[in-house]
Design a protein around this motif. Structure first.
Motif, PDB file in Angstrom:
ATOM      1  N   ARG A   1       3.242   2.271   3.020  1.00  0.00           N
ATOM      2  CA  ARG A   1       2.479   2.274   4.188  1.00  0.00           C
ATOM      3  C   ARG A   1       3.136   0.888   4.772  1.00  0.00           C
ATOM      4  O   ARG A   1       3.064   1.236   6.183  1.00  0.00           O
TER       5      ARG A   1
ATOM      6  N   ALA B   1       4.944   4.758  -8.663  1.00  0.00           N
ATOM      7  CA  ALA B   1       4.317   5.101  -6.928  1.00  0.00           C
ATOM      8  C   ALA B   1       5.504   4.903  -6.560  1.00  0.00           C
ATOM      9  O   ALA B   1       6.554   4.156  -6.741  1.00  0.00           O
TER      10      ALA B   1
ATOM     11  N   GLU C   1       1.355  -1.223   0.071  1.00  0.00           N
ATOM     12  CA  GLU C   1       0.144   0.498   0.006  1.00  0.00           C
ATOM     13  C   GLU C   1       0.821   1.408  -0.246  1.00  0.00           C
ATOM     14  O   GLU C   1       2.299   1.152   0.787  1.00  0.00           O
ATOM     15  N   THR C   2       0.493   2.154  -0.812  1.00  0.00           N
ATOM     16  CA  THR C   2       1.112   3.036  -1.180  1.00  0.00           C
ATOM     17  C   THR C   2       0.780   4.881  -0.301  1.00  0.00           C
ATOM     18  O   THR C   2      -0.326   3.998   0.533  1.00  0.00           O
ATOM     19  N   ILE C   3       1.969   5.087   0.505  1.00  0.00           N
ATOM     20  CA  ILE C   3       1.132   6.379   1.064  1.00  0.00           C
ATOM     21  C   ILE C   3      -0.108   6.840   0.960  1.00  0.00           C
ATOM     22  O   ILE C   3      -0.625   7.448   1.634  1.00  0.00           O
ATOM     23  N   ASP C   4      -0.346   7.486  -0.312  1.00  0.00           N
ATOM     24  CA  ASP C   4      -1.513   7.377  -1.352  1.00  0.00           C
ATOM     25  C   ASP C   4      -2.640   6.847  -0.829  1.00  0.00           C
ATOM     26  O   ASP C   4      -3.801   7.008  -1.597  1.00  0.00           O
ATOM     27  N   GLY C   5      -2.628   5.698  -0.445  1.00  0.00           N
ATOM     28  CA  GLY C   5      -3.334   5.179  -0.405  1.00  0.00           C
ATOM     29  C   GLY C   5      -3.826   3.868  -1.657  1.00  0.00           C
ATOM     30  O   GLY C   5      -3.981   2.181  -1.608  1.00  0.00           O
ATOM     31  N   ARG C   6      -2.740   4.038  -2.582  1.00  0.00           N
ATOM     32  CA  ARG C   6      -3.055   2.903  -3.974  1.00  0.00           C
ATOM     33  C   ARG C   6      -2.375   1.746  -3.563  1.00  0.00           C
ATOM     34  O   ARG C   6      -1.592   1.436  -2.691  1.00  0.00           O
TER      35      ARG C   6
END
Length: 134
Positions: free
Chosen positions: A74, A70, A34-39
């Motif tokens: 997270r 990306a 999961e990326t910091i921006d939620g992807r």
């Protein structure tokens, strides 16, 4: 982090595991990062008859994310059908550290057992760009 917060990420890893190509070991693994921006980017292990060219689910997920632009992660989930939870292997630990840093790693199994650790706990004194003079 609560288990409820990671529910969708765990489900993405579980779905990815279903696509694992593991005709030699029958050890099917799924991962989702999961990326910091939620992807969310998911991957499965892909085996090769030479074994050395096999790629783990964690690396597939991270490389998919990186290839889509990306940056900044997270947490990452690893899921396998084992009683004892399966941690990332050594090469995956290095890749996680290199691209994700000291993120949260959630290990789970198909029975719902869950454990969360930090990448730094799995790879203490990690080698990274700090040691390279550029």
């Amino acid at each position: 982090m609560s288990l409820n917060e990671a529910k969708d990420l765990i489900e993405a890893a579980r779905r990815a595991r279903e696509n694992a190509f593991a005709p030699y070991s029958n050890f099917r693994v799924g991962a989702a990062v999961e990326t910091i921006d939620g992807r969310v980017f998911a991957g499965c292990n892909v085996e090769n008859a030479t074994y050395g060219l096999t790629v783990c689910a964690e690396r597939v997920a991270i490389w998919k994310a990186i290839s889509e632009g990306a940056r900044g992660f997270r947490r990452l989930v690893v899921i396998a059908d084992t009683e004892e939870l399966t941690p990332p292997c050594g090469p995956c630990r290095q890749i996680i550290w290199e691209f994700c840093g000291d993120i949260e790693i959630i290990m789970t199994n198909l029975g719902g057992k869950v454990e969360t650790v930090r990448a730094g706990d799995l790879l203490p004194r990690a080698f990274d760009r700090r040691f390279l003079t550029i």
